[in-house]
Design a protein around this motif. Structure first.
Motif, mmCIF file in Angstrom:
data_model
loop_
_atom_site.group_PDB
_atom_site.id
_atom_site.type_symbol
_atom_site.label_atom_id
_atom_site.label_comp_id
_atom_site.label_asym_id
_atom_site.label_seq_id
_atom_site.Cartn_x
_atom_site.Cartn_y
_atom_site.Cartn_z
ATOM 1 N N GLU A 1 -7.469 4.326 -2.614
ATOM 2 C CA GLU A 1 -8.324 4.923 -1.648
ATOM 3 C C GLU A 1 -8.292 6.265 -1.231
ATOM 4 O O GLU A 1 -7.286 7.139 -1.484
ATOM 5 N N ASN B 1 -12.807 1.321 3.594
ATOM 6 C CA ASN B 1 -12.214 1.105 4.784
ATOM 7 C C ASN B 1 -12.431 1.391 5.905
ATOM 8 O O ASN B 1 -12.408 2.473 6.235
ATOM 9 N N LYS C 1 -12.329 1.594 9.975
ATOM 10 C CA LYS C 1 -11.261 1.246 11.231
ATOM 11 C C LYS C 1 -11.750 1.719 12.456
ATOM 12 O O LYS C 1 -12.724 2.258 12.644
ATOM 13 N N ASP D 1 -3.153 4.776 -1.713
ATOM 14 C CA ASP D 1 -3.922 5.728 -0.673
ATOM 15 C C ASP D 1 -3.505 7.174 -0.761
ATOM 16 O O ASP D 1 -2.418 7.592 -0.395
ATOM 17 N N LYS E 1 0.829 -1.157 -0.033
ATOM 18 C CA LYS E 1 0.070 -0.110 0.095
ATOM 19 C C LYS E 1 0.852 1.302 0.044
ATOM 20 O O LYS E 1 1.774 1.250 1.032
ATOM 21 N N ASN F 1 -5.087 9.777 0.525
ATOM 22 C CA ASN F 1 -5.287 10.545 1.664
ATOM 23 C C ASN F 1 -6.029 11.955 1.440
ATOM 24 O O ASN F 1 -5.315 12.952 1.885
ATOM 25 N N ASP G 1 -11.766 6.161 2.907
ATOM 26 C CA ASP G 1 -11.297 6.055 4.171
ATOM 27 C C ASP G 1 -12.027 7.190 5.009
ATOM 28 O O ASP G 1 -12.653 7.333 5.632
ATOM 29 N N LYS H 1 1.423 5.165 -0.323
ATOM 30 C CA LYS H 1 0.867 6.501 0.120
ATOM 31 C C LYS H 1 1.196 7.644 -0.824
ATOM 32 O O LYS H 1 2.402 7.476 -1.104
HETATM 33 MG MG LIG Z 1 -6.327 5.305 4.082
#
Ligand SMILES: [Mg+2]
Length: 357
Positions: A206, A251, A253, A179, A152, A181, A231, A154
């Protein structure tokens, strides 16, 4: 029921950078619930993105404990009351929910996943996360993730995103999850990047755009050649219905939704809406990771590597076999704090603190 808590410092093996910020260490909270001679443990990883801090989590705990009442066997009702007694503070709620389920499993003498009826053999392999780094450093980091079936990555939305992907591709052909973000703010740019990434062996994206850009995300979904996962857009089970128009998957959490019970509900709702499911984590010790792993047999994707990124996990290690977290036969969540670390922590009684203040 007695509850106490302690601050734990988690040092990262490497500086960890995402689109918003970077850090070398994190301060999380450990909580303990004692009742009828049984002790359950939980962890909070407060996150600024969701308006939390260590301080806000500590301040929330006495209010949440009050709402939990005195009998952990009534967890279904008590956790609902706790979730609604104050807004936000998902990490503090998650810590108490986890401690309660750890307590319950130990009280019943069963691992939590067995109580839920899950097959421990169905835990998907976890991904290994690479934070934002210079291309040369990225190649070094990739070495640590060689044994994982996928990585994964970023991305930051900055000018070096493609360089990082190209650097990785010079050393590995492992499938990549990217991801962002919330890093891409322009719809056309996001779509261009996704098409380019699809050609680089990226398998899913993501949170490509900010949670606030909901309308753009709804426009992006039907045009994207890759599945898009929410996310930051997802913070409560009820978000799922709306998010099914903007994402192919979610996703989930524990720290965002407030623990195991809410995460399970969120995942069930996502499955009902035929969305793909992923379990993710913050930077957490093996305790928080184990709590999420107990739900892992119900998801399509697992991104539970928060403790692998630490220089030392304060909990006894969750074992991995072929990148698959091995669920323990031990009762409760299945892990515990290492005794030396447990005894060093400065445990503070919540009830006593309430009297003082
Ligand atoms: Mg994430």
């Amino acid at each position: 029921m007695h509850v106490d808590y302690a601050v734990v410092t988690l040092k990262l093996a490497d500086t960890f950078a995402i689109s918003r910020w970077q850090y070398e260490e994190r301060h999380n909270l450990m909580v303990r619930i004692h009742h009828e001679g049984v002790t359950g443990y939980g962890e909070a990883a407060p996150n600024r993105r969701y308006g939390e801090s260590l301080q806000s989590a500590m301040e929330a705990l006495p209010i949440l404990v009050e709402a939990l009442g005195d009998d952990p066997r009534l967890f279904f009702h008590r956790i609902e009351t706790m979730q609604h007694c104050l807004a936000g503070q998902g990490a503090a709620k998650a810590a108490l929910d986890m401690a309660l389920f750890d307590w319950l499993g130990k009280y019943l003498g069963q691992p939590l996943y067995r109580y839920f009826g899950f097959d421990a053999g169905l835990v998907p392999a976890t991904s290994f996360t690479l934070g934002i780094a210079e291309p040369a450093k990225m190649i070094e980091k990739a070495q640590k993730g060689r044994e994982f079936p996928f990585l994964k990555l970023k991305l930051g939305g900055g000018p070096h995103d493609r360089d990082m992907v190209s650097a990785l591709r010079s050393v590995t052909q492992q499938p990549l999850i990217v991801d962002v973000n919330e890093g891409w703010t322009d719809l056309k740019h996001a779509l261009n990047e996704i098409y380019w990434l699809a050609d680089q062996g990226v398998i899913l994206i993501e949170q490509p755009m900010p949670a606030a850009a909901y309308e753009d995300l709804c426009r992006l979904k039907p045009r994207s050649p890759l599945p898009l996962f929410a996310d930051e857009s997802l913070t409560a089970p009820g978000d799922i219905v709306r998010l099914s128009s903007a994402f192919h998957g979610v996703n989930v959490k524990l720290m965002k939704v407030g623990g195991i019970l809410e995460a399970k509900r969120t995942l069930e709702l996502a499955r009902l809406l035929e969305m793909q499911t992923m379990l993710g984590c913050m930077i957490e010790s093996g305790l928080g990771i184990a709590a999420a792993a107990n739900l892992a047999p119900m998801v399509d994707w697992v991104d539970l590597d928060g403790n692998i990124l630490l220089s030392e996990d304060p909990c006894d290690a969750l074992s991995l076999a072929n990148s698959q977290i091995q669920l323990s036969e031990r009762a409760g969540l299945g892990v515990s704090l290492k005794p030396a670390i447990h005894d060093q922590l400065e445990w503070q009684s919540l009830k006593a603190k309430q009297v003082v203040t």
